[in-house]
Design a protein around this motif. Structure first.
Motif, PDB file in Angstrom:
ATOM      1  N   GLN A 114     -12.861   4.045   3.454  1.00 45.61           N
ATOM      2  CA  GLN A 114     -12.217   3.209   2.337  1.00 45.61           C
ATOM      3  C   GLN A 114     -12.998   3.021   1.361  1.00 45.61           C
ATOM      4  N   ASN A 154      -4.563   1.324  -1.779  1.00 40.78           N
ATOM      5  CA  ASN A 154      -5.684   0.134  -1.296  1.00 40.78           C
ATOM      6  C   ASN A 154      -6.964   0.795  -1.076  1.00 40.78           C
ATOM      7  N   ASP A 207       0.781  -1.073   0.000  1.00 43.47           N
ATOM      8  CA  ASP A 207       0.063  -0.008  -0.106  1.00 43.47           C
ATOM      9  C   ASP A 207       0.822   1.295   0.062  1.00 43.47           C
ATOM     10  N   GLY A 244      -9.120   1.816  -5.044  1.00 42.50           N
ATOM     11  CA  GLY A 244      -8.049   2.833  -4.528  1.00 42.50           C
ATOM     12  C   GLY A 244      -8.487   4.249  -4.802  1.00 42.50           C
TER      13      GLY A 244
END
Length: 1321
Positions: free
Chosen positions: A114, A96, A76, A118
């Motif tokens: 998240q 990531n 990452d 990506g």
């Protein structure tokens, strides 16, 4: 017309944790002035921007930084990076899909979200409320700082055939690059993405999104954009992107779009086809666009500037390709650029705008590898237009220009590290180079110079510059390992001979003749105009040292009117002016700092300056005026003399609050610039006297401030260049009387022949003649524009005589011009017309002399001779029409009549378009009269009464009645009539008529004397009696031999008349001498307060009753006077106390208003109230009124009535009125003891002493003396306080002033009425 100059460059090295580590991202903390960097090893570096300022005084080049390592999973990495001011934290995205919030102060990292695919790009909104995220899967997310997603949309357009957007067709494409650019107000943002596997030849769209709804606002047409480079101008006007034109084998193009997605404009980067634009960044002012362009061998940081519909490459810095340079602008300082490389080399560039116009008004505008040359003294054309240009091998970073006489040299330092020099031909031959592009070769040197800045000519063969690289023995430049730079003096030689008319562009060799290490950071260098091969070097902080060729730096203490030449702060805009201070030529150093403060040494001249320039008269290269513009868009013309004499604040009011003045008041020191943001870029020196300003659009405007124009005219007059001065007067529409009045019209009389010879143009001379008028224009219209120091002594000497016959100015000057024309100009019709003009414009017009000249021309035409002189004169008709055009036709007709030439008068009447029915009968009537009577009639019409009287007397006795009537109607002719008339009988008649006129005019004394001359005694007696002249009456009565009874009756009548006229003293004398009335005479003397005379007569006749009457009257008068003087003494104290109270209150109010005005002046111009300027200077005692108020608008009748009422009540003192203060002073002065009162007081004191009333006399003298002393002391005290700004109650006490007055040597003279025997000890 400006060039972007690099005034300081500081480079420090960021020590990375490993050799393979590269710096990838950067962010800026505006609030705490911090820089953040993220590396490929997921390390965060935090450093202070102040380290670059501190680094100028340290010898280390390492950038101190705090290092934090992010704990990320293997594989990452950080893909995006920015700073959130509201959170005081760094926001990062990873490959990531992690969104990380790193608290810098706490060194804590938090995962706030998240995303799939990506994170490709993140960008906070300008207001810091929202955060936009682009994911690798092609999704656009907009969320709050509480990490709530407001909306989510896809970046890619949906399929045209309606395929489901969630299908595999969409999910199979991933975004490899993406950029987000917000508009400055945060309402819209633009995106441009690059999809994996997509060919660059396929079109992509630039999209604009709405902030609130997240909907697509607009999109561009599909174009072959280069990468994902997009940048929205902070002002919101343009969106910048890059076209990839490799398919066309052409270099990239920077293109601009509008918010609606429409194409607007573009420009080429002018490079090879394989060049790649990696980054575009606007500065905070939206006027500079920086880019990183990658070539095969180098990376280049290019800075572009837009003006006048053209994009200029103003600066370029080259880096090795492996450095991988990137950049960002300081959000607060629009001219500070920060670049950083993969290896951690961080450089801060500080730029400043400098004018491209050199000292000789030649513009050298940098544009990529060209310098656009335009001599503004020949033609005024704005760039990109130019006369010719110089082409260099690489982009120009810095340019220096040197001009000495006809020789001009240009030196340029290029972005590839080479130095180029060119010698230009004479300026007069530049027109032959029009539209040429001249290639300049690089100079040859044994040693490399390194990276040069502050390029400055010391002389025609030496350059001074600052190098950021040391020079090794083998000539290879190596980077300096310590902070600071080297000061290099480069000596230049040319192996080729200079060919006149051509440019010497090759064969130049340079070698370093002097090198000195610099401990500090150099901000600016400027040549010393007072010393050849010398320059001033300014270091960071404002310290200035003097550099002498091959001698190094030294302190200087000989700058004009300055104890030290160091500035209070760093001033990138530094220039030196050559001035004359006390007869010595010395440099005066000016510096402009980043916040608009213009300094002269340690003194701050102006706090809101945006640009400045110097003006000189070109005769001796001395700077006479400073030209500056302010943030309020005012253009000021400041005299250098005012700066040297310290009169800036009094004359220019700190260059700030002049806008608050009345708009109808003309101020000679400033001009209101009509376009916001325009700046001074240069001036045209000498007789051109022009200021060149450039607007924000880029166009040039040339203005001619009257103050500079008049200065140029005055300079030409001092040098006796009359033709040049006249041409400037005509061109700028200045009053022609300046040519006469500056040095004094009497001095001009001596220069009139030279004036005529130099001008050598009869049309110009005629125009000048028509403009001459009485008065001194330099003391009225132009008294605020031009200083008369140079001719003050001459004018003072002439003023004593000029004031007495100033009316002769016009006639004297025109007479001198006429004589010069006759002596120095050959005969021609134009000369004769010019001479006629001098006669017609004389004061009064000499029309008869002009008509006599025309009469001579007419007689020559009537004779029909072939005289050669005939061709040198205009026709009589042309000359007459010229005279009629200059003068009133009626006046010319009367002048023709005054010549007693009826034929000429008829010609004048015909040419003046008069109706023959009006003048022919009159002329025929005159023609039928005898010659003398015709002249008499003409003289009466023209009111030439002296000539009329002479002619009517010469006409004979038949016209005596007309002569006498003429005298009676015009009494001022009586003296001349008595001279002309010789017959005794008629002379007596004239005298009697004159005396009758004087009697009718109430001039009885003169009438009586005139009656006596013609032996009219009865009328003389009446005249003396009418004016109350008793002596004359009784004398004439004796001449008439009146009887005793008749004379006694006349004496009684005179006594009554004199008493009624207020002359009891004269009446008493007649009563005693002619009537024998002793009691009546004494009573009259008592009424006249002639006490001593009354006592004399009483004791002469030894009448006790009379003596007792005189004694009682004198005692009563003394008692009355004692009371009056005591009351007067009390009034003096009361009026003085009131005056001091009024004066004290006025001073306090004035001080309060002055402090309020000062506080208003210290405010920002835009926030200052216009109403406050109207109130400034008003008080309870102000005599003026506001002209703008409705109450002041009234009829003239009302104004006259108010003035009459004010005049009537002027003697009254109105408490609280505007004139109370001065009225009290005038009233105190009016209470003084008059000469008559002093004489009567002295007589009364003598009488009281004779009568034995010593105590009463002593008391009377004491009271009168106290009153007079108090009155004189009060007046002196009031006069002293009028000129003071404060009142000291102890020093201004009346008792102190009474003592001073009593001790004054002049006091006894004013109190000469006192008797010494009665003076108290």
């Amino acid at each position: 017309m400006n060039n972007l100059k690099l005034h300081s460059e500081i480079s420090l090295h960021l020590e990375l944790q490993s050799e393979r580590e590269n710096v990838l991202f950067s962010a800026f903390d505006v609030e705490r002035n911090r820089l953040f960097f993220a590396s490929s090893a997921n390390s965060l570096y935090t450093t202070q921007l102040s380290s670059f300022q501190n680094g100028t005084s340290r010898k280390e080049t390492i950038l101190s930084a705090e290092v934090r390592l992010l704990d990320l999973e293997n594989g990452d990495a950080i893909t995006s990076f920015d700073y959130l001011m509201e959170k005081e934290a760094l926001i990062m995205g990873t490959s990531n899909g992690l969104l990380l919030l790193h608290m810098v102060d706490d060194n804590a990292t938090e995962v706030v979200g998240q995303v799939e695919g990506g994170v490709i790009c993140i960008s906070p909104s300008p207001d810091g409320d929202l955060l936009t995220v682009v994911t690798g899967s092609g999704q656009l997310l907009v969320m709050t700082l509480d990490w709530d997603v407001l909306y989510e949309t896809t970046l890619e357009d949906p399929p045209v055939d309606g395929v489901d957007v969630s299908g595999p067709a969409l999910s199979s494409s991933f975004v490899s690059k993406s950029s987000i650019a917000w508009r400055g107000d945060g309402k819209y943002f633009a995106t441009l993405s690059e999809i994996n596997g997509t060919s660059s030849s396929l079109g992509r769209k630039l999209k604009v999104w709405e902030r609130d709804s997240g909907s697509l606002h607009s999109s561009s047409d599909a174009k072959s954009f280069m990468g994902a480079v997009v940048e929205w101008m902070p002002s919101g006007a343009k969106i910048a992107a890059v076209y990839d034109r490799k398919a066309e084998k052409e270099c990239p193009v920077i293109v601009f779009y509008e918010r609606n997605g429409l194409y607007r404009s573009c420009f080429s980067i002018n490079g090879p086809a394989d060049a790649t634009v990696e980054t575009l960044k606007w500065n905070g002012a939206s006027d500079l666009l920086a880019s990183v362009v990658r070539y095969d061998d180098v990376d280049a940081v290019k800075i572009w500037y837009f003006s006048n519909n053209h994009w200029y490459l103003k600066h370029e810095v080259q880096f090795p390709r492996q450095d991988g340079v990137n950049l960002m602008w300081d959000p607060i300082k629009p001219l500070q650029l920060v670049s950083w490389t993969l290896g951690g080399q961080v450089t801060v560039y500080n730029f400043t705008w400098v004018t491209s116009i050199m000292e000789n008004s030649t513009a050298l505008v940098i544009d990529n590898a060209k310098i656009l040359v335009t001599p503004l003294s020949l033609t005024l054309m704005p760039p990109p237009l130019h006369l010719f240009c110089l082409k260099f091998p690489s982009a120009v970073q810095d340019v220096a220009f040197h001009c000495k006489g006809s020789k001009s040299d240009v030196a340029a330092f290029l972005s590839d590290g080479s130095l180029c020099v060119a010698e230009l031909p004479e300026t007069d031959l530049w027109e032959e180079l029009e539209d040429n592009e001249l290639s300049i070769e690089s100079s040859v040197s044994d040693l490399a110079f390194g990276s040069l800045s502050h390029l400055t000519w010391l002389n025609s063969h030496s350059l001074l510059a600052v190098s950021r690289h040391s020079v090794s023995s083998n000539g290879i430049p190596c980077e300096v390992k310590v902070s600071g730079s080297y000061l290099l003096e480069i000596e230049l030689t040319c192996s080729e001979d200079h060919v006149p008319g051509l440019v010497t562009n090759s064969g130049w060799h340079g070698k370093i003749s002097y090198k000195s290490y610099l401990e500090g950071l150099v901000i600016a260098i400027t040549s010393n105009p007072a010393n050849v091969s010398s320059a001033f070097v300014q270091f960071d902080g404002g310290k200035v040292l003097n550099y002498k060729s091959k001698s190094g730096l030294a302190t200087t203490e000989w700058i004009a009117n300055q104890d030290t030449i160091s500035f209070p702060s760093s001033c990138p805009g530094m220039r030196a002016a050559l001035v004359c201070d006390g007869g010595a030529l010395q440099p005066l150093l000016f510096g402009l700092d980043d916040i608009g403060r213009l300094h002269v040494g340690q003194e701050t001249l102006c706090n809101n300056c945006t640009s400045f320039s110097f003006y000189s008269n070109l005769a001796d290269q001395l700077t006479t005026h400073l030209v500056l513009s302010t943030k309020q868009d005012f253009l000021f013309i400041v005299g250098i003399v005012d700066i040297l004499n310290g009169e800036i604040e009094s004359k220019y009011q700190n260059f700030f609050h002049v806008g608050a003045r009345k708009r109808d008041e003309e101020n000679p020191n400033f001009i209101n610039i009509w376009e916001r943001g325009a700046k001074v870029v240069g001036v045209l020196h000498g007789d051109e006297s022009a200021v060149i300003i450039q607007t924000t659009r880029g166009n040039l405007e040339c203005i001619y401030p009257r103050k500079l124009v008049l200065s140029s005219i005055v300079n030409a007059l001092i040098q006796r260049r009359y033709r040049d001065a006249l041409l400037m007067v005509r061109r700028h529409r200045i009053d022609f009387n300046v040519l006469v009045d500056y040095c004094g019209w009497q001095t001009f009389l001596q220069s009139a022949p030279e004036f005529v010879r130099q001008v050598d143009n009869l049309s110009y001379i005629t125009e000048f003649v028509c403009a001459v008028k009485s008065g001194n224009i330099m003391e009225t219209l132009y008294h605020n524009y031009v200083s008369l120091h140079g001719v003050k002594e001459t004018n003072d000497a002439q003023s004593k005589t000029a004031d007495t016959y100033d009316n002769d100015k016009v006639s004297s000057i025109l007479s001198a011009i006429r004589n010069a024309l006759e002596e120095h100009v050959s005969e021609s019709p134009a000369r004769e017309l010019c001479i006629l003009t001098t006669l017609a414009r004389a004061d009064p017009p000499a029309l008869q002399i002009a008509l006599e000249r025309i009469k001579v021309i007419r007689e020559m035409e009537l004779l029909g001779s072939d005289d050669s002189r005939k061709v040198t004169y205009p026709s009589a008709e042309e000359a007459l029409k010229h005279l009629l055009w200059l003068s009133d036709s009626e006046a010319v007709f009367d002048a023709a009549l005054g010549l007693y030439d009826l034929n000429l008068a008829a010609i004048v009447a015909l040419n003046s378009q008069r109706d023959p029915k009006e003048f022919l009968p009159y002329l025929q009537e005159l023609e039928s009269m005898p010659s003398l009577i015709m002249r008499y009639s003409i003289d009466l019409r023209l009111k030439r009464l002296d000539n009329a009287l002479k002619h009517i007397v010469m006409a004979g006795d038949a016209y005596y009645t007309d002569c006498l009537n003429l005298l009676k109607k015009n009494p001022n002719l009586f003296p001349l009539g008595l001279q002309l008339i010789t017959d005794p009988t008629r002379k007596m008649q004239v005298l009697e008529a004159w005396a009758d006129h004087l009697s009718d005019e109430k001039s009885f004394e003169d009438a009586a004397t005139t009656y006596l001359c013609c032996y009219r005694l009865e009328k003389a007696l009446k005249a003396y009696r009418a004016c109350g002249n008793s002596t004359g009456v009784l004398t004439v009565a004796g001449l008439l031999k009146m009887g005793r009874d008749e004379l006694l009756q006349l004496a009684h009548d005179l006594c009554e008349e004199l008493q009624a006229m207020g002359k009891p003293g004269e009446a008493a004398k007649i009563a005693l001498e002619y009537c024998g009335d002793v009691y009546g005479g004494v009573s009259l003397y008592i009424s006249a307060r002639e006490w001593e005379e009354a006592m004399r007569v009483s004791f002469m006749h030894m009448e006790e009753k009379l003596i007792s009457e005189v004694k009682n009257a004198s005692l009563e008068c003394a008692s009355t006077l004692i009371g009056e003087y005591e009351e007067g003494l009390e009034k003096v104290g009361k009026y003085l106390t009131r005056y001091l109270a009024v004066r004290q209150r006025r001073l306090l109010l004035a001080a309060k208003l002055q402090s309020e005005e000062r506080s208003v002046n210290d405010m920002d111009y835009d926030t200052a109230s216009e109403a406050s300027s109207n109130f400034t200077g008003m008080s309870a005692y102000t005599t003026g009124t506001r002209r703008t108020s409705a109450a002041s608008v009234s009829s003239s009748t009302t104004s006259r009535r108010r003035d009459a009422k004010r005049q009537k009540s002027r003697g009254k003192i109105r408490p609280g009125s505007a004139g109370e203060e001065m009225a009290l002073v005038e009233h105190l002065k009016g209470m003084s003891l008059s000469a008559g009162a002093a004489r009567e007081l002295k007589s009364l004191l003598c009488c009281l002493m004779m009568l034995g009333s010593e105590e009463i006399a002593r008391k009377l003298q004491r009271v009168a003396e106290n009153f007079q002393l108090a009155q004189m002391a009060a007046v002196k005290l009031a006069e002293d306080t009028l000129s003071c700004d404060s009142i000291n109650e102890q020093a201004r006490a009346l008792e102190r002033y009474v003592d001073k007055t009593r001790a004054d040597p002049e006091t006894p003279l004013a109190m000469s009425w006192r008797s010494k025997v009665l003076i108290s000890p």
